[in-house]
Design an enzyme around this catalytic site. Sequence first.
Site: not given
Ligand SMILES: Cc1cc2nc3c(=O)[nH]c(=O)nc-3n(C[C@H](O)[C@H](O)[C@H](O)COP(=O)(O)OP(=O)(O)OC[C@H]3O[C@@H](n4cnc5c(N)ncnc54)[C@H](O)[C@@H]3O)c2cc1C
Length: 277
Positions: A7, A9, A40, A43, A68, A100, A155, A206, A255
């Site tokens: 895929s 992005e 993407t 957030a 996303h 973020d 998740k 980055f 990906h």
């Molecule tokens: C494939 C991919 C696509 C992405 N696309 C985007 C995008 O479109 N836009 C963007 O802004 N960013 C994007 N990101 C970056 C991502 O949003 C950031 O890395 C963000 O900081 C974490 O998102 P996550 O969904 O992994 O968070 P989560 O899985 O929610 O985790 C975030 C952090 O919190 C911790 N955590 C998880 N669940 C809990 C909980 N219940 N309680 C306490 N701590 C917890 C985890 O260990 C981690 O440190 C992408 C990253 C990847 C790998």
Amino acid sequence: MTATPFSVEFFPPKTVEGKQKLQRVVDDLQPLQPEYYSVTYGAGGSTRHQTRDVVVELAGRQLEVAPHLSFGADDEASVRALLQDYKDQGIRRLVALRGDLPSGMGQVRPVYANQLVQFVRQEFGDWFHIAVACYPEVHPQAKGYEEDVAYLANKLAAGADEAITQYFYNLESFLVFREHCSRQGIDKPLVPGIMPITNMENLVRFSENCGADIPRWLRKGMAGAASKEALIAFGEDVVTRLCEGLIREGVPAFHFYSMNQSGPVSRICQRLGLGNS
Ligand SMILES: Cc1cc2nc3c(=O)[nH]c(=O)nc-3n(C[C@H](O)[C@H](O)[C@H](O)COP(=O)(O)OP(=O)(O)OC[C@H]3O[C@@H](n4cnc5c(N)ncnc54)[C@H](O)[C@@H]3O)c2cc1C
């Protein structure tokens, strides 16, 4: 042996020229037949309309597309409305994230990705195929390796179908991570996220933010490239070799983080014999 699917992005372009360029990028990539394109999302909701526009446009071309999505500071009603809109457009995939939040957004309580996955399943059942993010070299805010993998397990248990990794350049990082995941009972597909190398400064900056390691050998190799062309050629060799290793390790898919460029992704896919190449 069937080729590993892949895929691609994109980020939503801000300008008219960027939008036109993206159409050409899709035209260039389409002959290789990526499994789907993902788009993407800012957030804080900053790209809500732009992300949707690109998603609808790609879907209008009969291409499979995965928006996303994250809650950010939005309430359930607006996230539900956006999901319903995607459903009405026939979109069947999502990449569900916490994201973020931009620093100016104050003290918004984070909605973790597992909570978004739960919400989507509760509201839309099995309509969407959901991918989540994972981090072979550990998420920058994670307390530790095992906690991070445990949150990934959450998740997936909440109903996500697969996880796409942050990019990495050490094959071993992925293999060790996969082993940890397996030890924690994760049996859903882990799809390597692949970042082609086109610009050293951007990549280094980055990577510092997103928790991806640039190994010394790679940093030195990039720094030693005599020209932009030499850097790109070196980067393509590195990434092709990484993907070859991953294919030998039986990964289910790739990906590609395309940065809205078709050239590096096309050339790497062609060298690997992926898709229709
Ligand atoms: C494939 C991919 C696509 C992405 N696309 C985007 C995008 O479109 N836009 C963007 O802004 N960013 C994007 N990101 C970056 C991502 O949003 C950031 O890395 C963000 O900081 C974490 O998102 P996550 O969904 O992994 O968070 P989560 O899985 O929610 O985790 C975030 C952090 O919190 C911790 N955590 C998880 N669940 C809990 C909980 N219940 N309680 C306490 N701590 C917890 C985890 O260990 C981690 O440190 C992408 C990253 C990847 C790998």
